[in-house]
Motif scaffolding. Structure first.
Motif, PDB file in Angstrom:
ATOM      1  N   ASP A  27       0.825  -1.213   0.000  1.00 27.40           N
ATOM      2  CA  ASP A  27       0.000   0.000   0.000  1.00 27.40           C
ATOM      3  C   ASP A  27       0.856   1.258   0.000  1.00 27.40           C
ATOM      4  O   ASP A  27       1.774   1.393   0.808  1.00 27.40           O
ATOM      5  N   GLY A  28       0.515   2.132  -0.915  1.00 30.61           N
ATOM      6  CA  GLY A  28       1.188   3.412  -0.974  1.00 30.61           C
ATOM      7  C   GLY A  28       2.490   3.425  -1.707  1.00 30.61           C
ATOM      8  O   GLY A  28       3.104   4.465  -1.862  1.00 30.61           O
ATOM      9  N   LYS A  29       2.965   2.265  -2.136  1.00 32.53           N
ATOM     10  CA  LYS A  29       4.235   2.216  -2.844  1.00 32.53           C
ATOM     11  C   LYS A  29       4.003   2.339  -4.345  1.00 32.53           C
ATOM     12  O   LYS A  29       3.056   1.772  -4.873  1.00 32.53           O
ATOM     13  N   SER A  30       4.874   3.032  -5.039  1.00 30.08           N
ATOM     14  CA  SER A  30       4.788   3.200  -6.486  1.00 30.08           C
ATOM     15  C   SER A  30       6.049   2.639  -7.128  1.00 30.08           C
ATOM     16  O   SER A  30       7.097   2.504  -6.465  1.00 30.08           O
ATOM     17  N   ASP A  31       5.954   2.348  -8.405  1.00 32.08           N
ATOM     18  CA  ASP A  31       7.141   1.887  -9.103  1.00 32.08           C
ATOM     19  C   ASP A  31       8.123   3.031  -9.255  1.00 32.08           C
ATOM     20  O   ASP A  31       7.781   4.206  -9.078  1.00 32.08           O
ATOM     21  N   LYS A  32       9.354   2.702  -9.593  1.00 33.00           N
ATOM     22  CA  LYS A  32      10.428   3.695  -9.611  1.00 33.00           C
ATOM     23  C   LYS A  32      10.179   4.801 -10.632  1.00 33.00           C
ATOM     24  O   LYS A  32      10.463   5.981 -10.364  1.00 33.00           O
ATOM     25  N   ILE A  33       9.652   4.430 -11.787  1.00 32.86           N
ATOM     26  CA  ILE A  33       9.431   5.445 -12.824  1.00 32.86           C
ATOM     27  C   ILE A  33       8.356   6.421 -12.393  1.00 32.86           C
ATOM     28  O   ILE A  33       8.512   7.643 -12.510  1.00 32.86           O
ATOM     29  N   THR A  34       7.248   5.879 -11.849  1.00 37.45           N
ATOM     30  CA  THR A  34       6.173   6.760 -11.386  1.00 37.45           C
ATOM     31  C   THR A  34       6.659   7.659 -10.268  1.00 37.45           C
ATOM     32  O   THR A  34       6.350   8.862 -10.221  1.00 37.45           O
ATOM     33  N   LYS A  35       7.422   7.101  -9.353  1.00 38.78           N
ATOM     34  CA  LYS A  35       7.948   7.886  -8.246  1.00 38.78           C
ATOM     35  C   LYS A  35       8.902   8.966  -8.742  1.00 38.78           C
ATOM     36  O   LYS A  35       8.889  10.093  -8.238  1.00 38.78           O
ATOM     37  N   PHE A  36       9.710   8.621  -9.751  1.00 39.77           N
ATOM     38  CA  PHE A  36      10.672   9.593 -10.280  1.00 39.77           C
ATOM     39  C   PHE A  36       9.960  10.796 -10.879  1.00 39.77           C
ATOM     40  O   PHE A  36      10.273  11.949 -10.562  1.00 39.77           O
ATOM     41  N   PHE A  37       8.962  10.537 -11.748  1.00 38.14           N
ATOM     42  CA  PHE A  37       8.278  11.651 -12.390  1.00 38.14           C
ATOM     43  C   PHE A  37       7.280  12.316 -11.448  1.00 38.14           C
ATOM     44  O   PHE A  37       7.019  13.520 -11.566  1.00 38.14           O
ATOM     45  N   GLY A  38       6.725  11.539 -10.527  1.00 30.31           N
ATOM     46  CA  GLY A  38       5.724  12.108  -9.623  1.00 30.31           C
ATOM     47  C   GLY A  38       6.331  12.906  -8.491  1.00 30.31           C
ATOM     48  O   GLY A  38       5.659  13.797  -7.940  1.00 30.31           O
ATOM     49  N   GLU A  39       7.565  12.615  -8.149  1.00 27.04           N
ATOM     50  CA  GLU A  39       8.172  13.311  -7.030  1.00 27.04           C
ATOM     51  C   GLU A  39       9.395  14.116  -7.457  1.00 27.04           C
ATOM     52  O   GLU A  39       9.425  15.353  -7.342  1.00 27.04           O
ATOM     53  N   THR A  40      10.408  13.436  -7.981  1.00 29.01           N
ATOM     54  CA  THR A  40      11.665  14.121  -8.310  1.00 29.01           C
ATOM     55  C   THR A  40      11.471  15.193  -9.379  1.00 29.01           C
ATOM     56  O   THR A  40      11.864  16.359  -9.189  1.00 29.01           O
ATOM     57  N   VAL A  41      10.865  14.803 -10.502  1.00 24.33           N
ATOM     58  CA  VAL A  41      10.676  15.763 -11.599  1.00 24.33           C
ATOM     59  C   VAL A  41       9.703  16.859 -11.189  1.00 24.33           C
ATOM     60  O   VAL A  41       9.919  18.051 -11.477  1.00 24.33           O
ATOM     61  N   THR A  42       8.638  16.468 -10.499  1.00 22.93           N
ATOM     62  CA  THR A  42       7.652  17.467 -10.075  1.00 22.93           C
ATOM     63  C   THR A  42       8.275  18.496  -9.133  1.00 22.93           C
ATOM     64  O   THR A  42       8.058  19.711  -9.280  1.00 22.93           O
ATOM     65  N   ASP A  43       9.041  18.033  -8.179  1.00 22.91           N
ATOM     66  CA  ASP A  43       9.700  18.958  -7.257  1.00 22.91           C
ATOM     67  C   ASP A  43      10.655  19.894  -8.000  1.00 22.91           C
ATOM     68  O   ASP A  43      10.779  21.081  -7.652  1.00 22.91           O
ATOM     69  N   LEU A  44      11.322  19.345  -8.994  1.00 30.82           N
ATOM     70  CA  LEU A  44      12.253  20.171  -9.767  1.00 30.82           C
ATOM     71  C   LEU A  44      11.512  21.263 -10.533  1.00 30.82           C
ATOM     72  O   LEU A  44      11.936  22.422 -10.547  1.00 30.82           O
ATOM     73  N   ILE A  45      10.415  20.921 -11.157  1.00 33.83           N
ATOM     74  CA  ILE A  45       9.651  21.893 -11.944  1.00 33.83           C
ATOM     75  C   ILE A  45       9.061  22.968 -11.036  1.00 33.83           C
ATOM     76  O   ILE A  45       8.977  24.149 -11.408  1.00 33.83           O
ATOM     77  N   LEU A  46       8.644  22.583  -9.854  1.00 32.50           N
ATOM     78  CA  LEU A  46       8.026  23.542  -8.943  1.00 32.50           C
ATOM     79  C   LEU A  46       9.043  24.459  -8.274  1.00 32.50           C
ATOM     80  O   LEU A  46       8.662  25.452  -7.663  1.00 32.50           O
ATOM     81  N   ASN A  47      10.310  24.136  -8.409  1.00 33.46           N
ATOM     82  CA  ASN A  47      11.353  24.971  -7.827  1.00 33.46           C
ATOM     83  C   ASN A  47      11.603  26.184  -8.731  1.00 33.46           C
ATOM     84  O   ASN A  47      11.982  26.036  -9.890  1.00 33.46           O
TER      85      ASN A  47
END
Length: 937
Positions: A635-655
């Motif tokens: 529960d609550g875990k995502s695959d690496k690709i989804t996590k990368f674009f959903g968290e890492t890339v999103t945080d970068l764009i919002l910066n």
């Protein structure tokens, strides 16, 4: 045959029961993991409630049922095999219809010629003449057929005259030589001998005379009125014939050299002024002194005696450097340049007596055998070509390959090609490219299999990619009725392989993600229908957007006037669209089957054939996914690709700082690209179709770049025509009808009257002798190469028959009243056309020799033309845009001069064009390069 052992009602009950169990599980007051909070407990409870009541979220629409599931997906889940084989059958039906149409209509590919902007002035010119020629030939054939039916006279065709053994050129073997030293190919006796060895391979063979092209000499014995015919093999065209002359008078050669060297370049210019008068009795003037004429005549006689012995049958002359010097001086004489210009490169001259390159040709003739052939048909010619090819391959090919090997001589590189052998080379290249294409296809297959983890899904995925081609072709050709199918369309196969694989991966990734939904999407595990509906919505929208933008990008090619590119754009967009449709239908159905039959190892436990297909997996993967969700393990875990674009890339764009950096990089890239875009220009070198180090490509590059057009080279025919208007383009749509370019326009105002005839003769003289045209018109014997039917017509009118070519060329008939009135012109023309041209080496009739220049429709001259040969362009190769444009602009200026002098008298403007499609592609070369660059990018 049962699709599943679990009925829809049972599956629905099982799911609802599972949801109730989950609800009870969540509400139990049991120890929680340390990481679990009270808020998460409430969220979990809400998830269960939302999952249970998911059927009430949606109201039924045209596309969805009252549970919010897509009706199409529901149908697929209920009848997966029926839908799968139904869609597959429909695709195969379209493919079968397409195959039937292709078999019925023949080769579906359009010939590569004729692909140019039909609105361009150059395209209008070429089609005006080409279509007019086709029209008059068709009309002439109708008139002749009608005349033959009404007459008892026997009509003897041109082909029935007979072709003597090996009289026609059937093929050529080219040898190209390149020196590895600065001294050139003729500096040492060793390098000269190596080149001679290449030609001795053939001329020294015992069966050479049975395959060589023969030149015939007819000698008429006046006292006995008997014509004696002799023949011999044509001497290979190479400067080695001079170095291996059967007789070499070095004293006479030195006399010629000394005369021309004296006060150089005074005596060279002196002979160029007198040469035409001395050799051909033309261009003579009162300004020529008798002493000068005697000097030039003596020099001409000496040169003739020297060159008559150039047969290549002797030994290498003792002073070979004297021969090279003699050739250098001959290159300066306008009327003698043809003796040596073929075999020496463009930089060879008196001050630079070193030729880095040389070339030569061996001629092969047909028909083979010892009998004259009344009608040398294409079938007979093909048989002879096969015999010749076998003779070359069996007798010489191994030695030819040895002579052209890199290690044969360290100072000389040798290359060869031959028409019948080029096909083998090109076939080998195509075969190699095909193997590379198969390798890429195999790689895609293997990658799809590894990525999907299922042979079944991989097979269906590849099947839908392949089927997208014939289904799109069916819509393209049968539904849209687009008949223009170019070879460029084949590239769509590689495009759909990439896009189709991407769509498959996207669909399967969404399917795998649906097994581990987030908290807000837990309801999708309620049933297979809800799960696949979620997958369908998630992927369908994303792929629809990307497919639509790709299709629109390809459809933007409709803006170009090039039909090859337009047809490719339409076809490629259809292929992308059909691939999307098949992914969302055929592959979607396959995923449902995979879910029920193959997703777990249980699918391998098959029942007997009588019991049906592999048994349905119990419990289904969707139910097992729900159980996993209840266990809270993932529960609550995502695959690496989804996590990368959903968290890492999103945080970068919002910066904000990161956005500024991205904007800076993007702006810099756009500025850099724009700067380089402004530097784009047409290609300055001839296009290379092979690797630059390939022997065949080296041969073509050397021939195109290192030699001027020699007298023995065939130049591109350029026409100046009168009597034609611009082609009528009404109703032209070459995508629908590739063969229709429009209708020719014949001007009723055109009149080949006496004044117009005189102006045409003057135009021919101007094209031959005007010094301003010399850089653009190929020179033969010191004069421009011009085909002028009106000169032979004038000589025929004045004399009553066709005299020798010398009599026609001297032009004494011009001093008579040779012009024919407009009223009598057509009747005189009919008699004239029965004669044979004095300028034809094959003794052809007028309409054969002047086939393009005479617009005779059997009763009337509809148009008249004069043709010249280009000094730079040839019919077989493509030159860079600046060179072609320079030639075109020069010819335009010449046509303007003709208009100023002739338009009013002849009743027609001049149409200037070539029929080799060189001028119409001036801009096309640059456009092709630009398109290639974009596609590669």
């Amino acid at each position: 045959m049962a699709v599943s052992s679990v009925t829809p009602t049972q599956e629905k009950g099982d799911v609802e029961s599972a949801i109730e169990d989950e609800k009870d599980y969540v509400r139990q007051d049991r120890p929680r993991k340390e990481s679990t909070t009270d808020e998460e407990d409430v969220e979990k409870d809400n998830i269960s409630e939302s999952s249970k009541d998911a059927s009430h979220i949606y109201s039924a629409t045209f596309f969805t049922d009252n549970r919010g599931n897509l009706k199409f997906v529901t149908l697929v889940c209920a009848r997966p095999f029926t839908m799968f084989f139904g869609i597959l059958t429909l695709c195969l039906l379209f493919t079968g219809i397409l195959v039937h149409v292709i078999i019925k209509e023949g080769n579906p590919f359009v010939a590569p010629s004729g692909d140019y902007d039909i609105s361009d002035v150059r395209s209008t010119a070429i089609d005006s003449l080409r279509l007019a020629f086709d029209a008059v030939v068709e009309k002439r054939d109708e008139v002749e057929e009608s005349s033959s039916e009404d007459s008892t006279d026997v009509v003897v065709s041109e082909a029935s005259v007979g072709v003597r053994p090996q009289e026609e050129m059937m093929d050529q073997t080219w040898w190209i030589f390149e020196s590895e030293t600065e001294d050139g190919v003729f500096e040492t006796r060793e390098s000269i001998q190596v080149m001679k060895d290449a030609f001795d391979l053939y001329t020294g063979h015992e069966d050479y005379e049975s395959y060589c092209q023969r030149e015939y000499t007819d000698t008429n014995e006046t006292w006995s009125n008997v014509t004696t015919t002799t023949s011999k093999c044509m001497t290979p065209l190479t400067p080695l014939s001079m170095y291996y002359a059967s007789e070499w008078d070095d004293v006479t050669v030195q006399i010629v050299i000394d005369e021309l060297e004296k006060d150089y370049p005074t005596n060279v210019l002196r002979y160029n002024f007198l040469g035409l008068c001395v050799e051909f009795d033309v261009a003579c003037s009162s300004a020529m002194e008798d002493e000068d004429l005697e000097w030039a005549t003596a020099l001409h006689n000496n040169i003739t005696r020297i060159s008559d012995a150039w047969d290549g049958k002797g030994k290498l002359i003792a002073n070979h450097k004297q021969a090279t010097e003699f050739a250098a001086y001959m290159s300066e004489l306008n009327t003698k340049r043809g003796l040596m210009d073929f075999g020496f490169d463009k930089n060879f001259n008196i001050t630079n007596q070193k030729s880095k390159f040389s070339r030569g040709i061996v001629f092969w003739g047909g028909p083979l055998g010892n009998r004259e052939v009344a009608n040398y048909t294409e079938e007979r010619e093909e048989e002879d070509e096969k015999k010749l090819k076998k003779y070359i391959v069996d007798s010489f090919l191994q030695d030819m390959n040895e002579l052209s090997s890199e290690n044969y001589n360290q100072d000389l590189n040798s290359y060869f090609f031959m028409g019948s052998l080029i096909l083998e080379v090109l076939f080998d290249i195509v075969q190699t490219d095909a193997l590379l294409a198969l390798f890429s296809a195999a790689f895609v297959c293997i990658y799809i299999r590894i990525s999907l983890g299922s042979w079944f899904l991989a097979a269906v995925g590849l099947l839908e990619i392949v089927l997208s081609i014939p289904v799109s072709w069916f819509i393209y050709s049968v539904c849209f009725q687009i008949k223009y199918f170019s070879f460029l369309n084949v590239l769509a196969l590689f495009i759909v392989a990439a896009i189709g694989a991407d769509d498959i991966f996207i669909f399967m990734d969404a399917y795998k993600q649906s097994a581990t939904p987030g908290a807000e999407d837990a309801y999708i595990l309620e049933s297979l229908e809800s799960r696949m509906s979620w997958v369908y919505r998630r992927t369908g929208t994303a792929m629809a957007i990307t497919s639509a933008t790709t299709c629109l990008a390809f459809l933007s090619t409709l803006a170009t006037p090039l039909n090859d590119v337009r047809a490719f754009g339409i076809f490629a967009s259809l292929v992308v669209f059909i691939d999307y449709v098949l992914v969302m239908t055929l592959f979607c159905t396959a995923v449902v089957i995979y879910h029920s039959k193959f997703e777990t190892k249980a699918c391998c436990k098959c029942k007997s054939i009588t019991a049906g297909f592999c048994k349905t997996i119990e419990p289904s993967p969707t139910v097992m996914a729900l159980e996993n969700f209840k266990s809270n393990s993932d529960d609550g875990k995502s695959d690496k690709i989804t996590k990368f674009f959903g968290e890492t890339v999103t945080d970068l764009i919002l910066n904000p700082k990161a956005r500024l950096l991205i904007a800076f990089i993007t702006t810099t890239w756009i500025i850099t690209v724009s700067i380089f875009a402004t530097k784009l220009k047409p290609t300055e070198n001839a296009e290379q179709f092979l690797d630059e180090n390939h022997p065949l490509q080296k041969s073509f590059s050397i021939l195109g770049d290192e030699f001027n057009t020699a007298e023995n080279d065939e130049g591109l025919d350029i026409f100046f025509a009168w009597g034609l208007g611009d082609v009528d383009r009404k109703g032209v749509n070459r995508l629908i009808d590739p063969e229709f370019f429009g209708n020719p326009t014949f001007l009723e105002t055109f009149s080949c009257n006496e004044e117009c005839q005189q102006l045409m003769v003057e135009a021919c003289d101007d094209l031959r002798s005007n010094a301003l045209y010399r850089p653009f018109i190929k020179q033969t014997d010191g004069r421009g190469t011009v085909k002028c039917f009106i000169e032979e017509f004038g000589a025929f009118s004045a004399i009553g028959s066709i005299p020798s070519r010398d009599v026609v060329a001297r032009g004494a008939w011009k001093d008579t009243n040779w012009q024919v009135s407009a009223e009598n012109f057509d009747s005189v023309m009919k008699n004239f056309l029965k004669e044979r041209s004095a300028f034809s080496d094959q003794n052809e009739k007028m309409l054969t020799y002047y086939s393009r220049e005479l617009g005779w429709d059997g009763a009337k001259l509809r148009y008249a033309a004069i043709s010249v040969q280009s000094s730079v362009l040839d019919p077989y190769s493509s030159r860079p845009e600046p060179i072609v444009r320079q030639q075109y602009d020069a010819m335009v200026e010449i046509s303007k001069d003709f208009d100023a002098k002739m338009e009013k008298t002849c009743g027609s403007k001049t149409i200037m064009t070539d029929l080799g499609e060189k001028f119409v592609r001036i801009c096309g070369v640059f456009l092709t390069d630009l398109i290639t660059m974009v596609l590669e990018y």
